[in-house]
Design a protein around this motif. Structure first.
Motif, short mmCIF file in Angstrom:
data_model
loop_
_atom_site.label_atom_id
_atom_site.label_comp_id
_atom_site.label_asym_id
_atom_site.label_seq_id
_atom_site.Cartn_x
_atom_site.Cartn_y
_atom_site.Cartn_z
N GLU A 181 21.96 2.77 -28.41
CA GLU A 181 23.18 2.25 -29.61
C GLU A 181 22.57 1.08 -30.26
OE1 GLU A 181 26.25 3.28 -30.19
OE2 GLU A 181 24.82 5.34 -30.06
N ALA A 205 34.46 3.18 -33.78
CA ALA A 205 33.67 4.09 -34.89
C ALA A 205 33.81 5.53 -34.85
CB ALA A 205 33.08 3.36 -35.72
N GLN A 206 33.91 5.93 -35.22
CA GLN A 206 33.98 7.48 -34.95
C GLN A 206 32.48 8.03 -35.95
OE1 GLN A 206 35.81 9.70 -33.48
NE2 GLN A 206 36.50 7.71 -32.95
N ASP A 207 31.71 7.92 -36.87
CA ASP A 207 30.03 7.18 -38.01
C ASP A 207 30.06 6.10 -37.62
OD1 ASP A 207 32.20 7.04 -40.25
OD2 ASP A 207 32.72 8.69 -40.11
N ASP A 208 28.68 6.79 -39.16
CA ASP A 208 28.43 5.52 -39.23
C ASP A 208 28.83 4.62 -40.08
OD1 ASP A 208 26.10 5.94 -37.27
OD2 ASP A 208 24.06 6.59 -38.25
N ALA A 209 29.54 5.34 -41.51
CA ALA A 209 30.19 4.39 -41.92
C ALA A 209 31.27 4.13 -41.10
CB ALA A 209 30.91 5.92 -42.96
N ALA A 210 32.08 4.23 -41.00
CA ALA A 210 33.00 3.97 -40.15
C ALA A 210 32.14 2.55 -39.23
CB ALA A 210 33.91 4.15 -39.75
N LEU A 211 31.12 2.49 -38.38
CA LEU A 211 30.73 1.84 -38.02
C LEU A 211 30.74 0.26 -38.91
CD1 LEU A 211 29.77 0.34 -35.40
CD2 LEU A 211 27.16 1.57 -36.45
N ARG A 239 20.88 1.43 -33.46
CA ARG A 239 21.66 3.16 -34.20
C ARG A 239 22.21 1.54 -35.07
NH1 ARG A 239 27.29 4.44 -33.41
NH2 ARG A 239 27.85 5.28 -34.85
N VAL A 293 22.59 0.75 -38.67
CA VAL A 293 23.28 0.64 -39.90
C VAL A 293 23.92 -0.66 -40.01
CG1 VAL A 293 25.61 0.89 -39.59
CG2 VAL A 293 24.84 2.32 -38.50
N SER A 307 33.35 -1.89 -39.84
CA SER A 307 34.29 -2.36 -38.32
C SER A 307 34.56 -3.62 -38.28
CB SER A 307 33.69 -1.62 -37.10
OG SER A 307 32.22 -1.67 -36.32
N ARG A 328 33.60 4.38 -24.83
CA ARG A 328 32.34 4.36 -25.69
C ARG A 328 31.95 3.16 -25.26
NH1 ARG A 328 32.91 7.82 -30.32
NH2 ARG A 328 32.01 6.43 -31.49
#
Length: 430
Positions: free
Chosen positions: A410, A250-256, A413, A417, A259, A392
């Motif tokens: 991580e 995932a490229q950002d928190d929203a995508a995370l 984070r 999220v 996922s 990653r």
């Protein structure tokens, strides 16, 4: 029936290797492998062996040369004609041609990629790097190899009669469990014990004992080779590996945050029925259920694999009810650290409220507790996990913080999220 004690006494691994087939693995690995082959075949993933039980110094117990011989043997394996026919033509979960011709063409030509092995502080650092569909198939054979080599190291000092008595006691112990379960009404239980088994021969014996002792209550085994040879149902769905890698990509928190549901959308596009089972605890069950799209409530069931199982099951029941689903029509699979007592308690608590099933692992196929001096054969917590995807790091939070893995920053984070608050720590035995 195989005389296991004699086979151990006369052991020559080239005749009796630890892993003897590419389908000596869990069914869910093959199901996931096909999904990954279709959707993410070029993703580069690193898997690593992690021994959570630091008191078991594997590098001091297991000879490095013997370990390399076993790993090299695994790399030489390829799918046999009979195994290919079984996968291409068998009916799994009521569906023929579960595995596509394209996937089978690829799998029939597969050899597992290289491994990297080092010793450090009494432990083995064993890693696998490469394309995701290839390296993921190392997980189960790597775990089974280290578990059995540790057992062989202990058994190597025993005499022939001592081995006979050891296995007689272990068989008695296992059969007493079967006897306690055989009269439980509407019991549904399967073998999930490949990854931390005492040995292949012992797992095969346990599966036969469960089948004879429990009859239709024993629904099958996760081990594909044993399922094939014993003409049983191969059991399995999906595992934490999928959301861990999807999240790492995932490229950002929203995508995370999306996922875990992207994983299941891809899965839903391929599977139906009893293969639609949610595994919600990768990044915490409460947050997963709170933010899950409504279409997931229509899935067949949920697997509870960490934290307090009763709490997780009650949360699932409440979640289904809140979305207009009848929990009595839903399936809950319990699969974490099961003992006979825990199976009986959970079945008593939830039978009739949901469809209850159990995936019995380590304490079925590796319960030699109390049978050797110093408990030298007691099971321990060994895992092989994806630790990076396309460079990653991966993260797993679990419903038990003692099972969390990943870099500290991580983990923090992901907790933010996914809205993970305080969690109860539960000792990880297996």
């Amino acid at each position: 029936m195989v005389d296991i004690a004699t086979r151990v006494w006369n052991h020559k691994w080239k005749i009796d290797p630890i892993v003897r087939s590419l389908i000596d693995t869990d069914f869910y690995k093959l199901l996931m492998c096909q999904s990954i082959f279709r959707n993410n075949r070029d993703t580069q993933v690193t898997f690593s062996l992690i021994n959570r039980t630091k008191s078991i110094r594997l590098a001091d117990l297991v000879d490095e040369g013997e370990l390399r011989e076993q790993l090299d043997n695994i790399r030489s394996l390829s799918l046999s004609r009979g195994e290919s026919t079984w996968m291409r033509g068998n009916t799994f979960y009521g569906k023929r041609a579960m595995f596509t011709p394209e996937f089978m063409d690829w799998f029939e030509n597969l050899r597992l990629p290289p491994y990297h092995l080092e010793k450090r502080d009494g432990q083995y650092e064993l890693t696998f790097e490469g394309s995701w569909p290839e390296v993921m198939l190392w997980e189960i054979p790597a775990l089974a190899t280290l578990m059995e080599l540790r057992g062989r190291a202990v058994l190597g000092d025993m005499g022939r009669f001592e081995l006979q008595v050891l296995y007689a006691r272990a068989m008695t112990k296992a059969w007493e469990k079967v006897e306690r379960l055989r009269d439980v009404p509407d019991l549904r239980i399967a073998d999930f014990g490949t990854r931390r088994r005492h040995s292949f021969l012992w797992q095969d014996w346990c599966v036969q004992a469960m089948s004879e002792g429990l009859g239709d209550a024993f629904t099958g085994t996760s081990n594909c080779l044993i399922a094939k040879s014993r003409d049983m149902e191969a059991i399995g769905t999906n595992a934490h590996e999928l959301p861990m890698v999807y999240a790492a990509l995932a490229q950002d928190d929203a995508a995370l945050a999306r996922s875990p549901y992207d994983v299941l959308a891809d899965w839903q596009a391929e599977h139906d029925g009893n293969l639609r089972v949610i595994l919600p605890d990768t990044f915490g069950t409460p947050g997963f259920l709170a933010n899950a799209p409504d279409w997931l409530a229509g899935w067949t069931g949920i697997r509870i694999d960490s934290g307090d199982p009763a709490t997780g099951a009650e949360a699932a029941i409440d979640w289904w009810r809140a979305r207009g689903e009848d929990p009595r029509e839903k399936l809950i699979i319990f699969s974490d650290g099961l003992t006979v007592d825990k199976i009986l308690d959970l079945h008593h608590q939830f039978a009739g409220r949901v469809r209850v099933s159990f995936g019995w692992g380590t304490m079925l196929t590796n319960d030699f507790i109390g049978l050797t001096e110093g408990d030298a054969l007691a099971p321990f917590s060994l895992v092989c996990k994806a630790i990076a995807a396309d460079g990653r790091p991966t993260v797993k939070l679990s419903d038990n913080p003692n099972k969390a893995m990943g870099p500290a920053e991580e983990i923090a984070r992901y907790k933010r999220v996914f809205g993970v608050g305080s969690q109860e720590r539960v000792e990880v035995v297996v």
